[in-house]
Write an enzyme that holds these catalytic residues in place. Structure first.
Site, PDB file in Angstrom:
ATOM      1  CD  GLU A   1      -8.144  -4.049   1.572  1.00 38.08           C
ATOM      2  OE1 GLU A   1      -9.239  -4.067   2.198  1.00 38.08           O
ATOM      3  OE2 GLU A   1      -7.343  -3.122   1.660  1.00 38.08           O
TER       4      GLU A   1
ATOM      5  CE1 TYR B   1      -5.530  -4.795   4.804  1.00 34.47           C
ATOM      6  CE2 TYR B   1      -6.852  -5.656   6.612  1.00 34.47           C
ATOM      7  CZ  TYR B   1      -6.020  -4.689   6.099  1.00 34.47           C
ATOM      8  OH  TYR B   1      -5.653  -3.617   6.858  1.00 34.47           O
TER       9      TYR B   1
ATOM     10  CG  ASP C   1     -18.281  -4.950  -2.025  1.00 31.95           C
ATOM     11  OD1 ASP C   1     -19.126  -4.392  -2.759  1.00 31.95           O
ATOM     12  OD2 ASP C   1     -18.328  -6.156  -1.726  1.00 31.95           O
TER      13      ASP C   1
ATOM     14  CG  ASN D   1      -7.236   1.413  -1.109  1.00 35.64           C
ATOM     15  OD1 ASN D   1      -7.915   0.492  -1.576  1.00 35.64           O
ATOM     16  ND2 ASN D   1      -6.983   1.528   0.190  1.00 35.64           N
ATOM     17  CD  GLU D   2     -11.549   0.722   1.072  1.00 31.69           C
ATOM     18  OE1 GLU D   2     -11.799   1.417   2.068  1.00 31.69           O
ATOM     19  OE2 GLU D   2     -11.585  -0.516   1.071  1.00 31.69           O
TER      20      GLU D   2
ATOM     21  CE1 TYR E   1      -4.215  -1.756   0.801  1.00 30.36           C
ATOM     22  CE2 TYR E   1      -2.639  -3.313   1.699  1.00 30.36           C
ATOM     23  CZ  TYR E   1      -3.902  -3.028   1.262  1.00 30.36           C
ATOM     24  OH  TYR E   1      -4.853  -4.005   1.269  1.00 30.36           O
TER      25      TYR E   1
END
Ligand SMILES: *[C@@H]1O[C@H](CO)[C@@H](O)[C@H](O)[C@H]1NC(C)=O
Ligand SMILES: *[C@@H]1O[C@H](CO)[C@@H](O)[C@H](O)[C@H]1NC(C)=O
Length: 486
Positions: free
Chosen positions: A265, A297, A200, A157-158, A85
């Site tokens: 993940e 993850y 998600d 990411n997100e 990450y």
């Protein structure tokens, strides 16, 4: 003939390397074999976000002894990809990248970090989109572009983490994707795919996917399209099923995908320890038509309790019950067959044209006019990052792991080492059966005298998982040792 053997002789002196993979339509493809590639991945961020310390010059790929320990364990488990990450473009990653390469593993890298100036913000993305931020993301590209096992970059990411963020964030993430792809086009000799790793959040998941994968009419080379799309999904908990976990919705929602899709993940941790029964489904017939595998993850045990391995400050480590059960699930699959699939058709899927009709949620951006580059950024794309960090594979001679690693029952694993694979070979369960073939139970190698609460938990958990979960397989002694220990 002469030329051929001269080349072979030359090749023999270079480090063996994995084959750089390509995206063709909705698949990852090994261009040498024409086979599809399924990601068998683990998220790798020892120390959590603190594992990246800018001031100390430390990130998850900066300590070769730690990388050797973890590459050996992941190799025995059967993993072929790590996701990292937070990396520091200015520290040297040559040893770690070479170790993971030799172990037959690819790297998926996030170009961002949680530090201010290292990522787009979710609430006012326009305030974080400036030249110094882009310079850092391009520097990450520079630092990793020359490793053959660099598989892909995540441009975000997100960043979209609820319905509200759908209003302003999508054009900015797509703009960053565009900028990284432009940088790669100009400064990298191969194409490295760039895409987004989504939360998600089902209500906006498919809008997010469509927004990033669609094709803007008239745009040169579709430069701002994501090359891949990934999601962090925890909908499969315990003994679930394709339908009960909602994987069926994912498959039908993504069907007709024009880019590779995978879990960036997965691994719901209630209840704990985990049984990882989703593994068989993820690599089975119901999913692989649309999905290209996934990333569990996560590798190390951190406060949020998703670990496979308990890592100690002195570098020693202990496998947790989850390590053993995940290894067992991988061991049930026929990876020779899974990684030996040709694309179903020659990549027929075509990206939809970007259109507000693609967007179904009220308030989610349907504006496909992207923000222009911030001042100063075009210069960096034209001239390159200065000074540019540079990485390269180097020769490693000692593959032994320096630290003590223990099984869940406390017995030490002996002979733990990375087994360098041959040129073009990708790791799979069974590649490294040399490690840990003997165990020592006398405690003489152990530095730990009392169990921490966490290791007690994993101990009991391993007992709970029991031999029933563990197939009697010949893929390394960990599972066997854990099985007979209780
Ligand atoms: C760009 O990135 C490089 C590499 O990290 C760094 O040395 C340099 O100072 C950065 N330049 C700017 C203008 O931020
Ligand atoms: C769409 O986004 C662009 C770039 O951010 C902006 O200039 C434009 O005003 C937006 N269009 C609408 C209709 O909001």
């Amino acid at each position: 003939m002469l030329l051929h053997s001269a080349l072979l002789a030359l090749g023999a002196t270079l480090a063996a390397a994995v084959q750089p993979l390509e995206v063709q339509g909705e698949y990852f493809i090994n261009p040498k074999t024409g086979n599809r590639f399924q990601i068998v991945g683990v998220a790798y961020q020892p120390g959590g976000s603190a594992g990246y310390d800018k001031a100390a010059g430390r990130d998850p790929l900066s300590d070769p002894d730690i990388c050797m320990r973890d590459a050996a364990l992941l190799q025995v488990m059967g993993v072929n990809t790590i996701r990292v990450y937070n990396v520091n473009p200015d520290v040297n990653h040559d040893k770690c990248a070479s170790i993971f390469n030799a172990a037959g593993m690819y790297m998926v890298l996030d170009v961002n970090s949680p530090l201010v100036g290292d990522s787009l913000t979710s609430d006012k993305p326009w305030e974080s989109y400036y030249a110094a931020y882009l310079n850092r993301t391009f520097a990450v590209v520079e630092a990793f572009k020359d490793y053959p096992n660099t598989l892909a970059f995540f441009s975000g990411n997100e960043v979209l983490n609820n319905e509200e963020t759908g209003a302003a964030v999508p054009p900015y993430v797509r703009a960053v994707t565009r900028d990284i792809k432009n940088y790669i086009k100009k400064h990298v000799s191969r194409t490295i795919p760039v895409g987004y790793s989504a939360a998600d959040v089902r209500s906006i998941l498919f809008d997010t996917y469509n927004y990033f994968q669609c094709s803007i009419e008239g745009e040169d080379d579709d430069i701002s399209r994501g090359d891949i799309f990934a999601l962090n999904s925890y909908s499969w908990c315990a003994e679930s099923s394709f339908e009960a976990a909602g994987y069926n919705q994912l498959v039908s929602g993504f069907k007709g995908n024009a880019v590779p899709i995978f879990f960036s993940e997965y691994g719901c941790n209630t209840p704990s320890p985990r049984v990882f029964t989703e593994v068989g489904t993820i690599y089975g017939d119901k999913m692989t038509g649309v999905f290209s595998g996934g990333v569990v993850y996560e590798y190390t045990q951190e406060p949020n309790n998703y670990g496979l391995v308990q890592m100690n400050k002195d570098g020693s480590a202990k496998l947790m019950a989850d390590f053993v059960s995940l290894q067992g699930q991988y061991g049930k699959l026929d990876f020779a067959k899974i990684q030996d699939q040709k694309p179903a058709s020659s990549s027929t899927a075509k990206a939809p044209v970007c259109d507000s009709k693609l967007i179904t949620t009220d308030g989610f951006s349907n504006n496909f006019t992207l923000p222009v580059l911030p001042p100063g950024a075009q210069e960096i794309i034209d001239n390159g990052v200065k000074p540019a960090p540079k990485g390269q594979l180097i020769k490693i001679t000692d593959w032994k792991v320096k630290y003590t690693v223990k099984n869940p029952d406390g017995s030490a694993i002996t002979n733990l080492a990375v087994k360098p694979l041959a040129d073009d070979e990708i790791n799979s369960p069974g590649s490294n059966t040399d490690s840990g073939t003997e165990t020592s139970n006398d405690g003489s190698t152990g530095s730990e005298t009392s169990s921490s609460p966490a290791s007690t938990t994993s101990h009991n958990a391993a007992a709970g998982a029991g031999a029933g979960v563990l197939p009697a397989m010949a893929i390394g002694a960990f599972a066997v040792v854990a099985g007979i220990a209780f």
